[in-house]
Design a protein around this motif. Structure first.
Motif, PDB file in Angstrom:
ATOM      1  N   MET A   1       0.841  -1.171   0.000  1.00 33.71           N
ATOM      2  CA  MET A   1       0.000   0.000   0.000  1.00 33.71           C
ATOM      3  C   MET A   1       0.893   1.242   0.000  1.00 33.71           C
ATOM      4  SD  MET A   1      -3.257   0.559   2.335  1.00 33.71           S
ATOM      5  CE  MET A   1      -3.288   1.978   3.353  1.00 33.71           C
ATOM      6  N   ALA A   2       0.597   2.169  -0.859  1.00 35.47           N
ATOM      7  CA  ALA A   2       1.412   3.367  -1.004  1.00 35.47           C
ATOM      8  C   ALA A   2       1.160   4.334   0.149  1.00 35.47           C
ATOM      9  CB  ALA A   2       1.107   4.049  -2.321  1.00 35.47           C
ATOM     10  N   ARG A   3       2.189   5.023   0.534  1.00 34.28           N
ATOM     11  CA  ARG A   3       2.083   6.015   1.604  1.00 34.28           C
ATOM     12  C   ARG A   3       1.503   7.303   1.032  1.00 34.28           C
ATOM     13  NH1 ARG A   3       3.264   7.852   6.447  1.00 34.28           N
ATOM     14  NH2 ARG A   3       4.587   9.647   6.779  1.00 34.28           N
ATOM     15  N   PHE A   4       0.694   7.989   1.851  1.00 37.99           N
ATOM     16  CA  PHE A   4       0.106   9.250   1.443  1.00 37.99           C
ATOM     17  C   PHE A   4       1.217  10.282   1.309  1.00 37.99           C
ATOM     18  CE2 PHE A   4      -1.664  13.392   2.678  1.00 37.99           C
ATOM     19  CZ  PHE A   4      -2.579  13.535   1.650  1.00 37.99           C
ATOM     20  N   TYR A   5       1.267  10.978   0.199  1.00 39.35           N
ATOM     21  CA  TYR A   5       2.297  11.966  -0.062  1.00 39.35           C
ATOM     22  C   TYR A   5       1.613  13.234  -0.527  1.00 39.35           C
ATOM     23  CZ  TYR A   5       6.804  13.761  -1.657  1.00 39.35           C
ATOM     24  OH  TYR A   5       7.931  14.518  -1.817  1.00 39.35           O
ATOM     25  N   ARG A   6       1.653  14.275   0.299  1.00 39.48           N
ATOM     26  CA  ARG A   6       0.867  15.479   0.044  1.00 39.48           C
ATOM     27  C   ARG A   6       1.297  16.224  -1.205  1.00 39.48           C
ATOM     28  NH1 ARG A   6       1.668  20.060   4.514  1.00 39.48           N
ATOM     29  NH2 ARG A   6       0.478  18.565   5.661  1.00 39.48           N
ATOM     30  N   TYR A   7       2.538  16.077  -1.634  1.00 42.08           N
ATOM     31  CA  TYR A   7       3.013  16.834  -2.790  1.00 42.08           C
ATOM     32  C   TYR A   7       2.610  16.204  -4.121  1.00 42.08           C
ATOM     33  CZ  TYR A   7       5.475  19.235   0.831  1.00 42.08           C
ATOM     34  OH  TYR A   7       5.763  19.937   1.969  1.00 42.08           O
ATOM     35  N   ARG A   8       2.007  15.048  -4.079  1.00 35.21           N
ATOM     36  CA  ARG A   8       1.460  14.441  -5.297  1.00 35.21           C
ATOM     37  C   ARG A   8       0.048  14.930  -5.593  1.00 35.21           C
ATOM     38  NH1 ARG A   8       2.666   8.098  -4.737  1.00 35.21           N
ATOM     39  NH2 ARG A   8       3.632   8.056  -6.779  1.00 35.21           N
ATOM     40  N   LEU A   9      -0.530  15.657  -4.661  1.00 31.53           N
ATOM     41  CA  LEU A   9      -1.886  16.170  -4.841  1.00 31.53           C
ATOM     42  C   LEU A   9      -1.900  17.301  -5.854  1.00 31.53           C
ATOM     43  CD1 LEU A   9      -2.964  16.366  -1.095  1.00 31.53           C
ATOM     44  CD2 LEU A   9      -3.691  14.679  -2.759  1.00 31.53           C
ATOM     45  N   PRO A  10      -3.048  17.572  -6.446  1.00 30.89           N
ATOM     46  CA  PRO A  10      -3.160  18.731  -7.336  1.00 30.89           C
ATOM     47  C   PRO A  10      -2.919  20.026  -6.550  1.00 30.89           C
ATOM     48  CG  PRO A  10      -5.157  17.391  -7.424  1.00 30.89           C
ATOM     49  CD  PRO A  10      -4.283  16.802  -6.385  1.00 30.89           C
TER      50      PRO A  10
END
Length: 62
Positions: free
Chosen positions: A1-10
């Motif tokens: 499961m991938a870790r949440f990464y805030r900089y991948r968000l729009p």
């Protein structure tokens, strides 16, 4: 499961997250003062939620 990464968000979602992060401390202080002067069960519950959200931002969980 991938870790949440805030900089991948729009960009608009990152901006919303940044605004929420900046607003949590003043809201938490206001809620703490309100809880000190007029303590109700709802105020204590709301203060606990505010502290949890603030800690999540501070510890980079969100």
């Amino acid at each position: 499961m991938a870790r949440f990464y805030r900089y991948r968000l729009p960009p608009w979602a990152r901006y919303c997250l940044l605004v929420c992060e900046r607003c949590t401390l003043p809201i938490m202080i206001f809620q703490a003062l309100r809880t000190i002067f007029i303590p109700t069960t709802f105020d204590i519950f709301l203060l606990a939620i505010c502290i949890g959200i603030f800690l999540a931002f501070y510890l980079k969980w969100i």
